[in-house]
Enzyme design. Structure first.
Site, PDB file in Angstrom:
ATOM      1  N   SER A   1      11.829  16.878   6.099  1.00  0.00           N
ATOM      2  CA  SER A   1      10.549  16.382   6.597  1.00  0.00           C
ATOM      3  C   SER A   1      10.455  14.926   6.180  1.00  0.00           C
ATOM      4  O   SER A   1      10.626  14.595   5.003  1.00  0.00           O
ATOM      5  CB  SER A   1       9.406  17.199   5.996  1.00  0.00           C
ATOM      6  N   GLU A   2      10.198  14.041   7.145  1.00  0.00           N
ATOM      7  CA  GLU A   2      10.404  12.614   6.884  1.00  0.00           C
ATOM      8  C   GLU A   2       9.398  12.007   5.909  1.00  0.00           C
ATOM      9  O   GLU A   2       9.549  10.868   5.483  1.00  0.00           O
ATOM     10  CB  GLU A   2      10.434  11.812   8.193  1.00  0.00           C
ATOM     11  N   ASN A   3       8.363  12.759   5.537  1.00  0.00           N
ATOM     12  CA  ASN A   3       7.475  12.249   4.487  1.00  0.00           C
ATOM     13  C   ASN A   3       8.091  12.394   3.099  1.00  0.00           C
ATOM     14  O   ASN A   3       7.490  11.952   2.128  1.00  0.00           O
ATOM     15  CB  ASN A   3       6.106  12.945   4.548  1.00  0.00           C
TER      16      ASN A   3
END
Lengths: 236, 232, 236, 232
Positions: free
Chosen positions: C64-66
């Protein structure tokens, strides 16, 4: 974090005449430039000795570019940790509150100007702030290590070196003769003879080593030297 | 997600003559001792080695130099090595010297998909020869490019079979950025742990960057400059 | 690390006619593309559902790119952690062996092509692989989030979307009419009607949704469509 | 090295009209709640805010928008905020949208002394307008520049008075890179600890990047999308 007062090194006294500063005195004079709260990177040689002379009441933290902030003194004998060295590959300790990081983070600090002062040695400094300290043509070249990053980035660079080389030739020049490490970056030079600022018009003489005359400094300085008014002796 | 291999030999399997390797470590601190031994044993040659230093005569990359396995070194500082000096002076060994910060950032860039970036380091020196110069905020910078490697050989403290790794002390140095930049990243750890044992908040390099991992044997961890002070 | 098989979502069934795939079936078909050991980034919407259909024997890890690798299913009620969300800002859990990192490290993974597959939704896809999924001129623009980084970087991009928009117009075009998110990057499209590869000559029809004819797909595809030989129905 | 300040008010002291701020957080996760409250109370205005998102109507940067304190937002995604939308459509608010990865990397670059770098993200889109394009390995990239801020407002989990900080879970997100990029970096932590309590091997951001630190009060940590599954 507290002053690193117990670093013991085998010291080679300068073979210059008595009146001039020895390596420890150069380091001691540079230590007077430290300001409370500064992060400082000390190069190999005389700069390393600066850690022994931190003035009372001043807290500084030492950065070692191999990835260490809050470098402490050498370990007690028998307590060396192979996984804790400085940029000179010497075994060291860490102060309370120090931190470890990788090489890219270390140079992020340096390049991003989060380290307030860099002290390093040099073979030559020019009166425009150019510095040469990594390569002598025809001799074995070992590399620049982190010096080019340090000099290109730091706002505040002090060079610690002898005023002349072993042949008696000036190391404070109109123009460097050796391959450069960085251009127009040195702010101050502390030698065994004098303290000098780099200004647009050349080396500005600020202080003399005790007993050394302005004339002697002039004679040992090949670059432009600015002498204005009375030049005081250094205080220790 | 199991990246576990049995040995250093299996770790470096596929390294071929002429390949480019990254080797972690600063001086002799944090070097992939087991992978280096396996490389020496493998006899692979004509290697380009990207490593901050080149070891000493009888340890680290010095061992590979003794066997004439290295064609080119890309480093920031290569002192303390007589055989290195000899090969360099005779022209047997090519040497590319790079400022230490640029070396670290170029490895990170390689791993991070940044093909090039500007840095002030080296402007006005021979490092800048042939490189683009551009001014930002009135200050000159040079354009440096990403570094990549066929294999990155990395030494970590602990790791799990998913490839998550952590480092100890200044043995971290170039290891994390090189772990990011290898097409095949091989990690040797002092201690293999079970997945979940490493706190996910404090994993230095996530397993996504790692292709192979194994527990190294008999670490010597030689100290280059043993400096001490007497007990007070 | 194990298959995320228990993610429960409130599902809005597609309002297309019965023969076409619903959102879950699109996700299920995309899940067949997963390969053992892949790291996968799933966008918001249909892509998120892919996690529910990981084939037996296949282990993948979700990024998840966060700043999260090894994303697990939603937490049990009462066990939500405000400090553990996905890129859609939903509370999630972590799988054993997962890891946390900052945003620059997260996109280092993505840009550096360490994530093997990106699945995301789109408003339009062109037959050269261009994708538009972030902006409709004249409407409130919310931003591209991480989509531009993802599509510019990933080697393998699958778009999950309905074949036509609510007005019945094709979303598989000769050329995108909306502002682009990325150029020539989409490799495969899975819609409620078909599975198509992007080739130098346009969309290559690979599979039909059960009961949907080649003619219906052709009619719903504005871009160049390549139909070679018999086109099999999808298998679930 | 003591960077301790007493309160959020003291933390943001010196923030002036027209300044550029960075604010950590992703959605409402890991935002500097106390600093935002203090900014709202201060009445400072015409701010340029660099933040991945813009909060919701009644929380996060949304609170500053309600007070019309923000002149310009630099973000990657600004949904979920009616007041934001209203101000944007009326032209009261300027908005600069940046790909999320470029935003993160531009902050890191600002902190790391890298004035510009090439990235593939945004090539061929309106993000690339006016930007230099260059091909590396046959693939087009655009040149992106570093971001800097007068103040970076950072939320961490724990920290000490030297400024060493660690983060928890995905509340890390943009906080570390913004901590690096602030001329003055202000950190609010959930828990202040004594120097030495944080393991030096696992400090996420060393104190060298931090100018002020304080323990925040009464964290709400609002959840934007509460998603759960029933117990089996």
């Amino acid at each position: 974090m507290a002053s690193v007062s117990q670093v013991i090194l085998v010291l080679k006294l300068s073979n210059s005449r008595n009146l001039m500063l020895d390596r420890n005195q150069i380091a001691q004079r540079i230590a007077q430039e430290l300001q409370d709260g500064w992060y400082v990177n000390l190069g190999i040689g005389i700069p390393t000795l600066v850690a022994n002379y931190i003035p009372e009441g001043i807290n500084v933290e030492f950065q070692s570019e191999n990835g260490l902030l809050g470098m402490g003194p050498f370990p007690y004998e028998g307590e060396e940790d192979a996984d804790l060295i400085n940029a000179g590959k010497q075994t060291v300790t860490m102060m309370n509150g120090g931190s470890i990081f990788d090489s890219s983070m270390s140079f992020a600090m340096i390049r991003g100007q989060h380290v307030q002062l860099t002290v390093l040695g040099a073979m030559e400094v020019a009166d425009n702030g150019d510095i040469a300290n990594w390569k002598i043509p025809g001799k074995m070249v070992k590399g620049m290590g982190g010096a080019m990053d340090l000099v290109a980035s730091a706002d505040n660079i002090i060079v610690a070196m002898s005023h002349t080389n072993r042949k008696g030739q000036s190391k404070l020049l109109r123009q460097c003769s050796l391959p450069l490490t960085g251009v127009k970056c040195v702010k101050k030079v502390v030698t065994n003879m004098a303290v000098l600022d780099i200004t647009p018009n050349g080396f500005k003489l600020l202080e003399r080593a005790p007993g050394v005359t302005v004339e002697e400094i002039q004679a040992a300085t090949e670059g432009r030297l600015i002498v204005e008014g009375d030049i005081p002796e250094m205080n220790f | 997600m199991n990246k576990l291999v049995e040995s250093a030999k299996e770790g470096i399997a596929g390294v071929k003559d002429g390949m480019t390797l990254m080797l972690g470590g600063f001086g002799l601190c944090g070097i992939p001792e087991n992978c280096i031994s396996a490389l020496v044993e493998s006899g692979v040659k004509d290697l380009t080695c990207i490593s901050n230093n080149a070891g000493v005569d009888d340890f680290g990359i010095g061992l590979m130099l003794q066997q004439r396995q290295v064609k080119k070194m890309i480093s920031s500082y290569v002192g303390e090595n007589d055989e290195f000096e000899r090969q360099m002076l005779t022209g047997e060994l090519e040497v590319d010297l790079i400022p230490q910060g640029s070396l670290a950032e170029r490895c990170r860039a390689g791993g991070a998909g940044i093909p090039a970036f500007f840095t002030p380091a080296g402007y006005g020196t021979e490092v800048a020869l042939g490189k683009e110069v551009r001014y930002f905020n009135g200050k000159p910078h040079i354009l440096e490019s990403a570094l990549h490697a066929d294999y990155a050989l990395v030494k970590a403290w602990k790791g799990d079979r998913y490839g998550n790794i952590i480092f100890k002390g200044t043995a971290r140095n170039f290891n994390p950025v090189m772990a990011m930049a290898g097409k095949i990243t091989v990690v040797e750890v002092e201690e293999l742990v079970e997945p979940g044992e490493l706190d996910p908040n404090f994993i230095h390099i996530p397993g996504v960057f790692v292709q192979r991992i194994f527990e190294g044997k008999g670490y010597e961890k030689r100290i280059e400059q043993r400096t001490t002070r007497p007990k007070e």
